[in-house]
Write an enzyme that holds these catalytic residues in place. Structure first.
Site, PDB file in Angstrom:
ATOM      1  N   LYS A  34     -10.172  -6.158  -0.210  1.00 36.74           N
ATOM      2  CA  LYS A  34      -9.707  -7.526  -0.489  1.00 36.74           C
ATOM      3  C   LYS A  34      -8.718  -7.540  -1.646  1.00 36.74           C
ATOM      4  O   LYS A  34      -8.745  -8.425  -2.491  1.00 36.74           O
ATOM      5  CB  LYS A  34     -10.900  -8.453  -0.756  1.00 36.74           C
ATOM      6  CG  LYS A  34     -11.897  -8.503   0.409  1.00 36.74           C
ATOM      7  CD  LYS A  34     -13.055  -9.438   0.149  1.00 36.74           C
ATOM      8  CE  LYS A  34     -13.985  -9.581   1.332  1.00 36.74           C
ATOM      9  NZ  LYS A  34     -14.743  -8.371   1.684  1.00 36.74           N
ATOM     10  N   ARG A  35      -7.828  -6.547  -1.679  1.00 34.57           N
ATOM     11  CA  ARG A  35      -6.841  -6.473  -2.732  1.00 34.57           C
ATOM     12  C   ARG A  35      -5.769  -7.531  -2.528  1.00 34.57           C
ATOM     13  O   ARG A  35      -5.513  -7.978  -1.397  1.00 34.57           O
ATOM     14  CB  ARG A  35      -6.183  -5.086  -2.765  1.00 34.57           C
ATOM     15  CG  ARG A  35      -7.159  -3.909  -2.901  1.00 34.57           C
ATOM     16  CD  ARG A  35      -7.894  -3.922  -4.219  1.00 34.57           C
ATOM     17  NE  ARG A  35      -8.609  -2.669  -4.471  1.00 34.57           N
ATOM     18  CZ  ARG A  35      -9.930  -2.563  -4.580  1.00 34.57           C
ATOM     19  NH1 ARG A  35     -10.708  -3.631  -4.437  1.00 34.57           N
ATOM     20  NH2 ARG A  35     -10.490  -1.398  -4.851  1.00 34.57           N
TER      21      ARG A  35
END
Lengths: 298, 298
Positions: B95-96
């Protein structure tokens, strides 16, 4: 901040294709690292050594270390320890955010570590951690809980410094206000129970320096939040436009600059170290004077 | 998916206090790891060995590996290689999301790696990477660019599976629609140029299985996106409610389960391996039958 008379955060955002030509020096991890990681460590350590007296903190951009693989964590840990020895706070800029158990694992990784049945895991020991609140309050709260156990704090993304921030953060909500203003209200609510005697909370906010027009409203909504203000320099932000951040006192704003310090020598004749120190001192003086003129004290 | 007749993603989300009591086995990195990392590697490898024939992919929850420090990257790389040997795709669930240069560094780390003047950095080689779009389009595009160079894809958070998703993602926008619907439109636009001959794009979406009522609308807005559907099991989602995901074909939905597989033995008398395989097979059959009943083929 009072001790160092600085609100400047040295951003460690090492581009492997633009590192200073320095040796890793005396930092111990250097010997066992791959060549790219060793070069990154040497660059960042030299940056810290050159500018530490003008700064209050370093900010590790986690992306630049993640790309180093396993070495990246070793380099970060070494740099965090070196920064602390130089009297600097450490900000882990990872913008993590996930469901409860995952958020807690990230928080343990970046702050105080974790005891497990198989042994202890040491955390990075960051003093502040940036957090992405897209997934809502329950994705942020584990970071705050971990920070309070470790005596550190969090910085929640509210209105970021990139052009794309307008795509989602600036959208207007039914019933009034924008997405980022709603995030600001969340930050204020989450931080109420963490306000210290100086009037600042352990829950701060990331508010880009590239849109200073938002700062007075952000300050209105988050009276007790320390603002991390990225985007000064390479992204176009100017220290002189950040006065509203310092309304609650000199510690109300952390002015972050990365490329403008590391690449200062490209704009003049000085060597990288000298140019970086001069730029950090220039930013330090500009921010300190600005917060003084606002009639504030730490 | 056609080959394996499965849409099931084995979530590798190892809680160090609840690992299976197994030895690290033959995976090579085991010897040089600390005790917690070695135990995590053994647990995850056994999970893969037990369930691989019923699954199409593994999903690495990066938080659980980041908390292992430098060892975490070694364990992830080893597990990714092991999963590939077992015929599984690899999803890096980090979930960067960050500004352009940082997003690109994350993408390089998780997908194809990077050549630098100091040497090559190997990437994790993930087939899919989850991305957080809070910061807008320019925080997502570098992941798509990197994926297209590497022949992989991205999965953008649209409507997540946690209760807090309602705090921000479900807010109504001025002029109609919600925040998550706006994200869905962004995903559709970004993915248009990546639609392959099967009608699916290399830009997919994360749509939680915990609120299946959103799925028909999500599918309407994102006709070509593969949906990663987390939240089945421990978070309350049920496979039987996910039919809308499969409208574009059997590959339209990836059903992700972590704790419900790894902890299946706690609900019965079987050993962990047997219980995990039975649960993965149950989920596989339920999803495959559901997508068949919808009259679809891969």
């Amino acid at each position: 901040m009072a001790e160092r008379e600085s609100q400047i955060v040295l951003g460690l955002d090492p581009d492997p294709s633009g590192l200073w030509p320095v040796a890793p020096g005396s930092l111990r991890a250097g010997a066992s690292l791959g060549p790219v990681a060793a070069a990154v460590l040497g660059h960042c350590a030299a940056l810290i050594d050159s500018t530490a007296p003008a700064c209050v903190a370093v900010k590790l951009q986690l992306a630049r270390f993640e790309v180093l693989g396993a070495d990246g964590w070793l380099v970060m840990a070494e740099l965090a320890a070196h920064a602390r020895r130089c009297g600097l706070l450490v900000i882990a800029d990872g913008k993590r955010g996930d469901i409860d158990v995952s958020a807690r694992a990230y928080a343990d990784a970046l702050t105080g570590g974790l005891d497990t049945p198989h042994g202890r895991l040491e955390g990075l020991g960051a003093d502040l951690v940036t957090v992405n609140p897209l997934m809502g309050r329950d994705a942020v709260e584990p970071f705050i809980a971990a920070a309070r156990e470790a005596g550190s704090g969090v910085l929640v993304l509210v209105r970021t410094s990139n052009p794309g921030a307008a795509d989602l953060e600036d959208l207007s909500l039914e019933g009034g206000g924008s997405v980022w203003e709603r995030l600001a209200v969340m930050v204020d609510e989450l931080g109420r129970s963490g306000v210290g005697e100086k009037g600042l909370s352990d829950v701060g906010a990331v508010v880009g320096a590239t849109e200073p027009g938002h700062l007075p409203r952000a300050r209105e909504l988050m009276a007790h939040a320390t603002f991390l203000l990225p985007g000064v320099g390479a992204q176009g932000g100017r220290v002189e436009e950040l006065a509203a951040a310092f309304a609650p006192g000199r510690a109300g704003g952390l002015v972050s600059a990365s490329r403008s310090i590391a690449e200062a020598h490209r704009r003049g004749a000085a060597d990288p170290q000298t140019a970086a120190r001069a730029e950090a001192e220039r930013l330090r003086d500009a921010a300190w004077e600005l917060s003084e003129r606002a009639g504030m004290s730490v």
